[in-house]
Design a protein around this motif. Structure first.
Motif, PDB file in Angstrom:
ATOM      1  N   MET A   1     -11.718  49.100   7.886  1.00  0.00           N
ATOM      2  CA  MET A   1     -12.074  48.567   9.205  1.00  0.00           C
ATOM      3  C   MET A   1     -12.457  47.091   9.124  1.00  0.00           C
ATOM      4  O   MET A   1     -12.463  46.393  10.130  1.00  0.00           O
ATOM      5  CB  MET A   1     -13.221  49.363   9.831  1.00  0.00           C
ATOM      6  CG  MET A   1     -12.802  50.758  10.213  1.00  0.00           C
ATOM      7  SD  MET A   1     -14.001  51.779  11.118  1.00  0.00           S
ATOM      8  CE  MET A   1     -15.558  51.094  10.850  1.00  0.00           C
ATOM      9  N   MET A   2     -12.757  46.584   7.915  1.00  0.00           N
ATOM     10  CA  MET A   2     -13.119  45.171   7.767  1.00  0.00           C
ATOM     11  C   MET A   2     -11.868  44.306   7.846  1.00  0.00           C
ATOM     12  O   MET A   2     -10.817  44.656   7.329  1.00  0.00           O
ATOM     13  CB  MET A   2     -13.804  44.923   6.427  1.00  0.00           C
ATOM     14  CG  MET A   2     -15.247  45.291   6.432  1.00  0.00           C
ATOM     15  SD  MET A   2     -16.097  44.772   4.935  1.00  0.00           S
ATOM     16  CE  MET A   2     -16.128  43.008   5.110  1.00  0.00           C
ATOM     17  N   LEU A   3     -12.014  43.176   8.490  1.00  0.00           N
ATOM     18  CA  LEU A   3     -10.925  42.207   8.566  1.00  0.00           C
ATOM     19  C   LEU A   3     -10.810  41.461   7.240  1.00  0.00           C
ATOM     20  O   LEU A   3     -11.800  41.255   6.545  1.00  0.00           O
ATOM     21  CB  LEU A   3     -11.190  41.196   9.676  1.00  0.00           C
ATOM     22  CG  LEU A   3     -11.287  41.733  11.091  1.00  0.00           C
ATOM     23  CD1 LEU A   3     -11.705  40.612  12.038  1.00  0.00           C
ATOM     24  CD2 LEU A   3      -9.961  42.323  11.527  1.00  0.00           C
ATOM     25  N   GLU A   4      -9.593  41.048   6.895  1.00  0.00           N
ATOM     26  CA  GLU A   4      -9.430  40.229   5.699  1.00  0.00           C
ATOM     27  C   GLU A   4     -10.087  38.870   5.884  1.00  0.00           C
ATOM     28  O   GLU A   4     -10.678  38.325   4.969  1.00  0.00           O
ATOM     29  CB  GLU A   4      -7.952  40.064   5.369  1.00  0.00           C
ATOM     30  CG  GLU A   4      -7.322  41.322   4.800  1.00  0.00           C
ATOM     31  CD  GLU A   4      -5.877  41.091   4.396  1.00  0.00           C
ATOM     32  OE1 GLU A   4      -5.538  39.962   4.009  1.00  0.00           O
ATOM     33  OE2 GLU A   4      -5.113  42.047   4.474  1.00  0.00           O
TER      34      GLU A   4
ATOM     35  N   GLN B   1     -18.171  54.015  15.761  1.00  0.00           N
ATOM     36  CA  GLN B   1     -17.178  54.177  14.704  1.00  0.00           C
ATOM     37  C   GLN B   1     -17.690  53.778  13.330  1.00  0.00           C
ATOM     38  O   GLN B   1     -17.040  54.012  12.340  1.00  0.00           O
ATOM     39  CB  GLN B   1     -15.932  53.354  15.017  1.00  0.00           C
ATOM     40  CG  GLN B   1     -15.212  53.846  16.254  1.00  0.00           C
ATOM     41  CD  GLN B   1     -13.960  53.048  16.518  1.00  0.00           C
ATOM     42  OE1 GLN B   1     -13.823  51.940  16.040  1.00  0.00           O
ATOM     43  NE2 GLN B   1     -13.053  53.607  17.276  1.00  0.00           N
ATOM     44  N   ILE B   2     -18.861  53.193  13.272  1.00  0.00           N
ATOM     45  CA  ILE B   2     -19.397  52.740  11.992  1.00  0.00           C
ATOM     46  C   ILE B   2     -20.467  53.727  11.539  1.00  0.00           C
ATOM     47  O   ILE B   2     -21.289  54.161  12.335  1.00  0.00           O
ATOM     48  CB  ILE B   2     -19.967  51.321  12.124  1.00  0.00           C
ATOM     49  CG1 ILE B   2     -18.826  50.367  12.467  1.00  0.00           C
ATOM     50  CG2 ILE B   2     -20.688  50.883  10.871  1.00  0.00           C
ATOM     51  CD1 ILE B   2     -19.246  48.948  12.687  1.00  0.00           C
TER      52      ILE B   2
ATOM     53  N   LYS C   1     -18.181  46.574   2.626  1.00  0.00           N
ATOM     54  CA  LYS C   1     -16.877  47.064   2.157  1.00  0.00           C
ATOM     55  C   LYS C   1     -16.945  48.537   1.794  1.00  0.00           C
ATOM     56  O   LYS C   1     -16.015  49.290   2.054  1.00  0.00           O
ATOM     57  CB  LYS C   1     -16.395  46.238   0.964  1.00  0.00           C
ATOM     58  CG  LYS C   1     -15.832  44.908   1.366  1.00  0.00           C
ATOM     59  CD  LYS C   1     -15.322  44.147   0.168  1.00  0.00           C
ATOM     60  CE  LYS C   1     -14.818  42.786   0.607  1.00  0.00           C
ATOM     61  NZ  LYS C   1     -14.338  41.983  -0.489  1.00  0.00           N
ATOM     62  N   GLU C   2     -18.058  48.943   1.205  1.00  0.00           N
ATOM     63  CA  GLU C   2     -18.215  50.348   0.813  1.00  0.00           C
ATOM     64  C   GLU C   2     -18.200  51.260   2.033  1.00  0.00           C
ATOM     65  O   GLU C   2     -17.576  52.319   2.012  1.00  0.00           O
ATOM     66  CB  GLU C   2     -19.528  50.528   0.047  1.00  0.00           C
ATOM     67  CG  GLU C   2     -19.790  51.960  -0.381  1.00  0.00           C
ATOM     68  CD  GLU C   2     -21.126  52.116  -1.090  1.00  0.00           C
ATOM     69  OE1 GLU C   2     -21.628  53.253  -1.150  1.00  0.00           O
ATOM     70  OE2 GLU C   2     -21.684  51.113  -1.577  1.00  0.00           O
ATOM     71  N   TYR C   3     -18.885  50.867   3.090  1.00  0.00           N
ATOM     72  CA  TYR C   3     -18.997  51.737   4.261  1.00  0.00           C
ATOM     73  C   TYR C   3     -17.927  51.513   5.316  1.00  0.00           C
ATOM     74  O   TYR C   3     -17.599  52.429   6.058  1.00  0.00           O
ATOM     75  CB  TYR C   3     -20.388  51.594   4.895  1.00  0.00           C
ATOM     76  CG  TYR C   3     -21.441  52.282   4.079  1.00  0.00           C
ATOM     77  CD1 TYR C   3     -21.597  53.658   4.118  1.00  0.00           C
ATOM     78  CD2 TYR C   3     -22.270  51.552   3.231  1.00  0.00           C
ATOM     79  CE1 TYR C   3     -22.554  54.300   3.345  1.00  0.00           C
ATOM     80  CE2 TYR C   3     -23.223  52.180   2.464  1.00  0.00           C
ATOM     81  CZ  TYR C   3     -23.366  53.550   2.521  1.00  0.00           C
ATOM     82  OH  TYR C   3     -24.311  54.187   1.755  1.00  0.00           O
TER      83      TYR C   3
ATOM     84  N   LEU D   1     -24.577  37.442   4.012  1.00  0.00           N
ATOM     85  CA  LEU D   1     -23.203  37.928   4.087  1.00  0.00           C
ATOM     86  C   LEU D   1     -22.438  37.726   2.785  1.00  0.00           C
ATOM     87  O   LEU D   1     -21.641  38.575   2.396  1.00  0.00           O
ATOM     88  CB  LEU D   1     -22.458  37.247   5.240  1.00  0.00           C
ATOM     89  CG  LEU D   1     -22.928  37.638   6.634  1.00  0.00           C
ATOM     90  CD1 LEU D   1     -22.245  36.771   7.672  1.00  0.00           C
ATOM     91  CD2 LEU D   1     -22.689  39.110   6.907  1.00  0.00           C
ATOM     92  N   ASP D   2     -22.658  36.600   2.110  1.00  0.00           N
ATOM     93  CA  ASP D   2     -21.864  36.300   0.932  1.00  0.00           C
ATOM     94  C   ASP D   2     -22.367  36.986  -0.333  1.00  0.00           C
ATOM     95  O   ASP D   2     -21.569  37.414  -1.153  1.00  0.00           O
ATOM     96  CB  ASP D   2     -21.823  34.788   0.713  1.00  0.00           C
ATOM     97  CG  ASP D   2     -20.614  34.365  -0.096  1.00  0.00           C
ATOM     98  OD1 ASP D   2     -19.510  34.868   0.188  1.00  0.00           O
ATOM     99  OD2 ASP D   2     -20.779  33.543  -1.010  1.00  0.00           O
ATOM    100  N   PHE D   3     -23.669  37.112  -0.478  1.00  0.00           N
ATOM    101  CA  PHE D   3     -24.201  37.617  -1.738  1.00  0.00           C
ATOM    102  C   PHE D   3     -24.769  39.033  -1.663  1.00  0.00           C
ATOM    103  O   PHE D   3     -24.839  39.720  -2.664  1.00  0.00           O
ATOM    104  CB  PHE D   3     -25.295  36.679  -2.268  1.00  0.00           C
ATOM    105  CG  PHE D   3     -24.790  35.305  -2.569  1.00  0.00           C
ATOM    106  CD1 PHE D   3     -23.967  35.081  -3.656  1.00  0.00           C
ATOM    107  CD2 PHE D   3     -25.108  34.239  -1.751  1.00  0.00           C
ATOM    108  CE1 PHE D   3     -23.484  33.815  -3.937  1.00  0.00           C
ATOM    109  CE2 PHE D   3     -24.639  32.964  -2.022  1.00  0.00           C
ATOM    110  CZ  PHE D   3     -23.816  32.756  -3.112  1.00  0.00           C
ATOM    111  N   VAL D   4     -25.199  39.458  -0.506  1.00  0.00           N
ATOM    112  CA  VAL D   4     -25.879  40.741  -0.405  1.00  0.00           C
ATOM    113  C   VAL D   4     -25.014  41.793   0.269  1.00  0.00           C
ATOM    114  O   VAL D   4     -24.795  42.874  -0.265  1.00  0.00           O
ATOM    115  CB  VAL D   4     -27.226  40.594   0.361  1.00  0.00           C
ATOM    116  CG1 VAL D   4     -27.919  41.929   0.500  1.00  0.00           C
ATOM    117  CG2 VAL D   4     -28.125  39.582  -0.332  1.00  0.00           C
ATOM    118  N   ALA D   5     -24.514  41.499   1.441  1.00  0.00           N
ATOM    119  CA  ALA D   5     -23.936  42.530   2.296  1.00  0.00           C
ATOM    120  C   ALA D   5     -22.449  42.805   2.081  1.00  0.00           C
ATOM    121  O   ALA D   5     -21.972  43.865   2.482  1.00  0.00           O
ATOM    122  CB  ALA D   5     -24.165  42.171   3.759  1.00  0.00           C
TER     123      ALA D   5
END
Length: 108
Positions: free
Chosen positions: A38-41, A97-98, A32-34, A23-27
């Motif tokens: 819709m992503m939470l802060e 929705q994704i 964020k791009e896709y 989650l932190d280094f790869v995704a």
């Protein structure tokens, strides 16, 4: 019982470490791009805690303990992979929705 709790703790720590790296280094950039707006802060940590606790229990029950009983890390790995495919695959299939790229890339 102590063996099961130790197995659970080790599984949870390993899963958290691997998922943190993912989650932190790869995704993060990928999501964020896709997902964009819709992503939470900030993530819902209470929900994340429940997810990790429950999923680690599932990994222990359906993959790690059967592998330990047969003294076979390959059995544990294959059962764990099957659990992941079923869990994440069914989750990805029900998303509407994704964009499909996220579900497909995450599985392959």
């Amino acid at each position: 019982m102590t063996r099961i709790l130790a197995t659970y703790a080790a599984t949870l720590i390993g899963f958290l470490a691997i998922d943190f790296i993912w989650l932190d280094f790869v995704a993060t950039k990928f999501y964020k791009e896709y997902l964009g707006d819709m992503m939470l802060e900030k993530p819902h940590l209470d929900v994340a805690f429940l997810f990790y606790a429950l999923y680690a229990a599932g990994m222990v029950l359906f993959a790690v303990l059967p592998g330990l009983e047969e003294k076979s890390w390959t059995k544990a790995a294959l059962l764990g992979a099957a659990l992941g495919l079923v869990a994440y695959g069914t989750y990805d299939l029900q998303l509407t929705q994704i964009p499909a790229q996220i579900g497909l890339r995450a599985q392959f």
